[in-house]
Design an enzyme around this catalytic site. Structure first.
Site, PDB file in Angstrom:
ATOM      1  N   TRP A  74       0.896  -1.163   0.000  1.00  0.00           N
ATOM      2  CA  TRP A  74       0.000   0.000   0.000  1.00  0.00           C
ATOM      3  C   TRP A  74       0.926   1.202   0.000  1.00  0.00           C
ATOM      4  O   TRP A  74       1.612   1.458   0.990  1.00  0.00           O
ATOM      5  CB  TRP A  74      -0.895  -0.063   1.244  1.00  0.00           C
ATOM      6  N   LYS A 478     -21.577  10.360  12.036  1.00  0.00           N
ATOM      7  CA  LYS A 478     -21.292   8.947  12.321  1.00  0.00           C
ATOM      8  C   LYS A 478     -22.569   8.263  12.812  1.00  0.00           C
ATOM      9  O   LYS A 478     -22.900   7.161  12.411  1.00  0.00           O
ATOM     10  CB  LYS A 478     -20.198   8.876  13.391  1.00  0.00           C
ATOM     11  N   GLU A 481     -25.048   7.724   9.887  1.00  0.00           N
ATOM     12  CA  GLU A 481     -24.554   6.757   8.889  1.00  0.00           C
ATOM     13  C   GLU A 481     -24.701   5.316   9.337  1.00  0.00           C
ATOM     14  O   GLU A 481     -25.143   4.473   8.565  1.00  0.00           O
ATOM     15  CB  GLU A 481     -23.044   6.953   8.689  1.00  0.00           C
ATOM     16  N   HIS A 497     -31.509  29.104  18.372  1.00  0.00           N
ATOM     17  CA  HIS A 497     -32.026  29.811  17.200  1.00  0.00           C
ATOM     18  C   HIS A 497     -32.905  28.907  16.339  1.00  0.00           C
ATOM     19  O   HIS A 497     -33.128  29.203  15.162  1.00  0.00           O
ATOM     20  CB  HIS A 497     -30.857  30.376  16.383  1.00  0.00           C
TER      21      HIS A 497
HETATM   22  C1  F6R Z   1     -18.316   9.493   6.419  1.00  0.00           C
HETATM   23  C2  F6R Z   1     -17.623   9.267   5.177  1.00  0.00           C
HETATM   24  C3  F6R Z   1     -17.874  10.204   4.053  1.00  0.00           C
HETATM   25  C4  F6R Z   1     -16.552  10.648   3.421  1.00  0.00           C
HETATM   26  C5  F6R Z   1     -16.813  11.508   2.173  1.00  0.00           C
HETATM   27  C6  F6R Z   1     -15.528  12.032   1.592  1.00  0.00           C
HETATM   28  O1  F6R Z   1     -18.029   8.511   7.360  1.00  0.00           O
HETATM   29  O2  F6R Z   1     -16.837   8.364   5.047  1.00  0.00           O
HETATM   30  O3  F6R Z   1     -18.614  11.315   4.469  1.00  0.00           O
HETATM   31  O4  F6R Z   1     -15.848  11.374   4.376  1.00  0.00           O
HETATM   32  O5  F6R Z   1     -17.491  10.754   1.220  1.00  0.00           O
HETATM   33  O6  F6R Z   1     -14.684  10.986   1.242  1.00  0.00           O
HETATM   34  P1  F6R Z   1     -13.160  11.244   0.998  1.00  0.00           P
HETATM   35  O7  F6R Z   1     -12.534  11.655   2.278  1.00  0.00           O
HETATM   36  O8  F6R Z   1     -12.632   9.951   0.479  1.00  0.00           O
HETATM   37  O9  F6R Z   1     -13.058  12.347  -0.015  1.00  0.00           O
END
Ligand code: F6R
Length: 601
Positions: A74, A478, A481, A497
């Site tokens: 990676w 979080k 989701e 507000h």
């Molecule tokens: C939340 C999450 C998403 C990403 C967003 C941006 O847990 O994973 O909100 O943060 O889709 O993704 P990146 O950081 O890959 O651009």
């Protein structure tokens, strides 16, 4: 994150065992893979892309040997190409090396080796190792002594495995990067021994393991295994038995990748800081980025990364640099960057279409661009003028967890490295303390009990001020989701507000209150507002203020610098969401309707 597998003692199927092991390491995320087998000579095959690509490259060849090592890479140094894939060879082709971690002094070692005539074929830090072994062999050292000499020269983190032609032994060493031996010598027949960064790689062959500690050196051959210390003295090691189901081992015993990744945060932060901060000198080294001296900064990002961007903009403003964060999908309507402003895209994956499009718009507007990303070789890293890697390692859970913590750490490094912010020493020392402070939270958190108490609530609200405002937004994101429940984050002062109308006895409010300054006092005022409406309140606090008097439950975080406090508070909120989702039996690692990388606008 890179993965290592090695095996000795298998009759004719060393290669099959290695490829099987690599496929078991796929879950860690990788962008190239390779194997080396040592018989009369060392045979190497490596390929960028997936294990299937490696298998395709192996098919027409006959590659064999009694000792073998394999690797999934990676990228951290150099893009994912065939040349950068491991194993790496010395000039003679007799020494092959795989490595996880980061060799901090690789540039000076490489300069030294090039000066005495070594030729390098990759951009990796790892490639210095086989050349160091080659030099020691040329000076007359035997194979083990040569590998030891090479390892002695390395600074940084490493799990290293080495094979040498004409020798059916694997030599291995670790420092700050895991390595475990697999022992299969109990049944009748020929004994076999394995080596891996992670048990799943050989779990299908044996459940008996020996965990190496930092500074230990292992030799594995068909005749047996031996572990020794840095001076070569034998170390008595216990052989443990793992009782995990092979299918589950990718999660290292955790029920979900997300929980595993939450627990990986101390390590992720260490990786982010490694080689970049000098606590004694109170300096930060982020390479050429230190010369950027932006007069203004615009951040563009989405979702969790946008919350990190809000935090980053706050840090820069505190350091006297005008800075704003924009949702990438709304950037087209933002004011254009002024003068030689810098536009910073924060994106874990480096592939988010909205963020890429905002950065392209920024370039059209004449701005310089910087990518703050987790993914070497990603589109954002290729397209931006500069990049800063957060080095969190791959994140499998769709909901971002450890990468948010690493983004916050990296944005601290960026601010410290490019501005004259006051109190650098204190901030650096707080960053250094983050891993142990996060570990203390992980060890003692009451988040599970809080989650069990409030699992049936109608909705969840999160409030915070200043640097804790993005944490409140992230806490709510979080929660929605992974639990599918209604959750909102607010700047604490905004509650009255409008959102206060939603607050009832069935809507717990999570208040992030750290420090005991004006921000804390004002947020406590907001806590009293919701308490008066009978809403249960959970404070995430370091105990410096008296917020504990007004709330139903407290989730404690260690006392630290306000910039680090945001990272700590977020860990408690991650755990609450995780345990609520777990109670509800949700699909935590793959929430409905969501994807890890969002490549459409
Ligand atoms: C939340 C999450 C998403 C990403 C967003 C941006 O847990 O994973 O909100 O943060 O889709 O993704 P990146 O950081 O890959 O651009």
């Amino acid at each position: 994150m890179c993965g290592i597998i090695g095996c000795v003692g298998r009759e004719d199927d060393t290669l099959d065992v290695l490829v099987h092991g690599l496929s078991k390491l796929e879950y860690r995320g990788y962008d190239s893979a390779g194997v080396a087998l040592s018989g009369d000579r060392v045979d190497v095959c490596k390929k960028s892309g997936k294990i299937e690509d490696l298998k395709g490259a192996l098919e027409p060849r006959s590659i064999g040997g009694a000792a073998g090592i394999g690797h999934t890479r990676w990228s951290t140094h150099g893009p994912p190409t065939d040349a950068n894939a491991h194993p790496h060879l010395d000039c003679t082709g007799d020494v092959a090396v795989v490595h996880n971690g980061i060799i901090e002094n690789y540039q000076s070692l490489r300069d030294e080796l090039v000066a005495v005539g070594h030729t390098f074929k990759s951009d990796t830090d790892t490639e210095v190792v086989p050349h160091l072994v080659e030099d020691a062999l040329a000076d007359g050292a035997d194979n083990e002594a040569a590998v030891r000499e090479a390892i002695d020269r390395l600074d940084g983190s490493y799990a290293v495995a080495v094979v040498v032609s004409g020798d059916d032994t694997i030599y291995a060493a670790r420092n700050d990067s895991p390595l475990v031996l697999g022992i299969d010598d109990e049944d009748e027949g020929r004994p076999a021994y394995y080596l891996a960064s992670d048990v799943p790689a050989f779990r299908d062959f044996t459940d008996r393991v020996v965990y190496l500690a930092d500074g230990e050196f292992a030799t594995l051959s068909a005749d047996g295994w031996r572990v020794s210390d840095v001076d070569g003295n034998a170390v008595d090691k216990d052989v443990d038995t793992v009782d995990w189901d092979p299918e589950e081992t990718g999660k290292s015993g955790y029920d979900h990748f997300m929980l595993k990744e939450i627990h990986e945060q101390p390590r992720a932060i260490r990786q982010c800081l490694r080689g970049r901060v000098d606590e004694m000198a109170a300096t930060v080294d982020i390479g050429d980025l230190g010369d950027l001296s932006p007069t203004g900064v615009q951040f563009v990002a989405c979702g969790t990364s946008y919350h990190a961007a809000l935090y980053g903009a706050n840090l820069l403003r505190n350091a006297g640099i005008p800075a704003q964060a924009f949702l990438a999908s709304e950037y087209a309507t933002s004011p254009p960057p002024i003068g030689d402003a810098l536009v910073v895209g924060v994106t874990q994956s480096g592939e988010t279409a909205d963020t890429l499009s905002a950065l392209r718009e920024a370039r059209k507007r004449g701005a310089r661009t910087l990518a703050v990303t987790n993914t070497v070789g990603s589109t954002v890293a290729r397209e931006c003028d500069h990049e800063l890697y957060i080095r969190a390692g791959p994140e499998i859970g769709v909901a971002a967890s450890k990468t948010f913590a690493s983004q916050l750490a990296a944005l601290n490094l960026f601010t410290l490295g490019t501005t004259r912010v006051d109190g650098k020493r204190d901030i650096i020392s707080a960053l250094r303390d983050l891993p142990s402070n996060i570990q203390a939270i992980l060890d003692e958190s009451q988040a599970k009990a809080v989650a069990e108490t409030y699992v049936d609530s109608d909705a969840y609200f999160f409030i915070g001020r200043g640097l804790q405002y993005p944490v409140a937004l992230e806490g709510a994101l979080k929660m929605k989701e992974i639990t599918y429940k209604h959750a909102e984050g607010f700047a604490a002062g905004e509650l009255k507000h409008g959102p206060l109308a939603l607050v009832t006895e069935d809507t717990p409010v999570f208040a992030v209150v750290t420090g005991d300054g004006e921000m804390a006092r004002k947020t406590i005022g907001n806590v009293k507002e919701v308490e008066a409406r009978n809403a249960p309140v959970v404070a995430v606090t370091d105990g410096q203020s008296d917020v504990g008097r007004y709330v139903d439950a407290v989730l404690e975080v260690p006392e630290t610098h306000p910039q680090a406090a945001a990272v700590l508070a977020n860990v408690q909120l991650q755990l609450v969401s995780y345990y609520v989702a777990d109670e509800l039996g949700r699909s935590i690692d793959k929430p409905r309707n969501l994807a890890k990388s969002v490549t459409v606008e």
